[in-house]
Write an enzyme that holds these catalytic residues in place. Sequence first.
Site, PDB file in Angstrom:
ATOM      1  N   GLU A  87     -25.962  -9.768  45.412  1.00 38.33           N
ATOM      2  CA  GLU A  87     -25.454  -9.160  44.175  1.00 38.33           C
ATOM      3  C   GLU A  87     -26.578  -8.453  43.414  1.00 38.33           C
ATOM      4  OE1 GLU A  87     -23.502 -12.891  42.975  1.00 38.33           O
ATOM      5  OE2 GLU A  87     -21.660 -11.724  42.780  1.00 38.33           O
TER       6      GLU A  87
ATOM      7  N   GLY B 183     -25.997 -14.507  45.241  1.00 40.30           N
ATOM      8  CA  GLY B 183     -26.617 -13.801  44.126  1.00 40.30           C
ATOM      9  C   GLY B 183     -27.712 -12.847  44.570  1.00 40.30           C
TER      10      GLY B 183
ATOM     11  N   ALA C 176     -28.073 -18.332  44.252  1.00 41.67           N
ATOM     12  CA  ALA C 176     -28.294 -19.268  43.145  1.00 41.67           C
ATOM     13  C   ALA C 176     -29.278 -20.359  43.570  1.00 41.67           C
ATOM     14  CB  ALA C 176     -26.968 -19.898  42.735  1.00 41.67           C
TER      15      ALA C 176
END
Length: 699
Positions: free
Chosen positions: A105, A102, A61
């Site tokens: 991910e 993230g 992020a």
Amino acid sequence: MTAEYKVHGDIAVITLNNPPVNGLGFATRLGITDGLAKANADVAVKAVVITGAGKAFSGGADIKEFGSPKALQEPNLLSVILAVENSSKPVVAAVHTVCMGGGLELALGCHYRIAEPGCSVALPEVKLGLIPGAGGTQRLPRVLGVEPALNMIFSGEPIKSEMLAMLPGQKLFDKMAASAESLAEEALAYARSVADARPMPLVRNLPCKHPLGDAYFQFARNMVKGMSKNFPAPAKCVDAVEAATKQKFDVGMATERDIFASLMFTAESKALRHIFMAERAASKIPDVPADTPQRAINSVAVIGAGTMGGGISMNFLNVGIPVKMLEMKQDALDRGIATIRKNYESQVKKGKLKQDKYEQRMSLLSTTLSYDDLKDADMVIEAVFEELGVKEAVFKELDRVMKPGAILASNTSTLDVNKIASFTKRPEDVVGLHFFSPANVMKLLEVVRGAKTAKDVMATVMAVAKKIKKTAVVSGVCDGFIGNRMVEQYGRQGGFLLDEGCTPAQVDKAIEKFGFAMGPFRMGDLAGNDIGWAIRKRRVVEKPDMKYSKTADLLCEKGRFGQKTGAGWYDYVAGKRDAIPNEDVVKMIEEHRKSLGITPRKISDEEIVQRLVYSLVNEAARILEEGIASKASDIDMVYLMGYGFPIYRGGPMNYADQVGLFNVVQAMNRFAQNPLDDAKFWQPAPLLAKLAAEGKTFN
Ligand code: NAI
């Protein structure tokens, strides 16, 4: 747009480019989905590579978007990953250097992954009191196996790509590149090799089971519980990964989402996110721009080889910076060196330090009895006795011998840094560096900025602090700087509580239950009660009308200075640190109480905690409005890193914000009514009163 799109023959490459770590902010996310749309629309393109420019694949992020609606603006990360999965052409993640949160991910949403060796891979969300929120808990167990994935998720620790690639049966990396340099070329070749593969593999379709099932999760829960009391997120990591093994993928994703959302609002996660930002903010000084030139610090001199001088020296030796220690007598130097040796040797014994590293560090240490030997040092840190006259003599000598441009620092804990600077003809080069004891262990460093300290000196010492792995917080000049000025009020409240009916153990227990590492009386015993005694002797001259409890003075009159004398508020057995309550001390407190005509009352833990913590908050508000600290979060860092304030409460200012400043002020007004307390002190600081009235917060 912070992602570039380029076509190399039949392969499209989307390169995230959002320095420093390619955070997945709104513009970057849009760059990815735009790139995918272009690639899918271009008949010449057969496959897509996603990679990152510079120093990361992606660190996750974008912290600039933390907590703002932008973080969720579409395409949010879940939508980006869905777009990747639904691409009609294979998408290959080419991961390197840093692939976290993230970023990982996103890679897990790609059809294939190729990695360079040496890449740091992690899902660190737990360190912010969260769990991964874009499928990490559902996809990682499917490619790594449940156990290794859960270990990564609940620890948040990075693991090197080549280690992960060795896990039996792993499907995280389809291919390892030979080297960092060859990754880009190998990724293109790999994308070509899978361009025609249909159907394209999706992590979501992989099975997810632990052979022991419930028994394993029970074990994991017990383990996590023992390791992370006060923090709810690690246990939730277990729940989320368990869901991956028991629920259909989409249901598991919803479970992850629910857990993520509920953790977002916990006080613990708010505190951890606050600390994350506060730590970064502390290194920035409002009027010292990031591009301020710095002075080179390649060698350091330390004056005084006592408790602090030795610890301070070790910080520099640890990072390869040579240190020269100066003392007045050879035997003081010998003692100082012996202590440093002993410290390192105990690290070697515990296996924390290799023998050759130890020898290398000691070889960087030299000693002298003559100031003339210091003339070439880039920085000198003074740690001699805490007496202005002694400091004056030292700084006059330093002014005489040190080369122009050398930084002259003092480790004074109470003296006026401006006065110390005035002993030299170069006050712009003088700064306070207030280390905490033991200086080789404690993370906190208060950087005391004098009225004349040059900006490049500030920029340099902040960088040096980072190099020696300290959390530096800037303080203006005042008695006690930020931390000790606050702790004095806290100690004073501790004294009133004894007068009114508490025992030291009751006060300590209450605040330790709140989460402090140590209550005020155990802390006094550790630091030495004589230090506070000396300060009070000064205070009664400076402020004769100051109200304070005399119990601590009575204790010191009995020679009970704390652990160093084997007796203080508590008793101590040699070689042990356990605090054993002492009946005579309790009797002494009772007699003193009687002599004041006070009838003891039962004081609740809640009152104890509020009085101790809010005394910190009120003094901190004054520190803030005087400009001694430039931001409330700096005060939180001081208390978290130097005074054992519970991490999960985020520091005194963050805690007060969470309680609500209105409520804090209400409590202070109540305490001001107590005739045995100090009504004047409990007048809310004007800044605090104003913020409370406006419904605002410190941070
Ligand atoms: P210490 O008494 O352990 O060491 C002081 C050393 O300085 C002694 O070895 C002494 O021989 C030497 N010294 C004295 N005058 C000297 C001179 N003119 N030239 C060269 N060497 C001289 O004291 P400690 O605890 O290390 O404190 C040093 C400074 O650090 C003080 O300013 C103190 O306020 C500050 N400080 C101490 C902390 C603590 O917890 N002990 C914490 C933070 C700061």
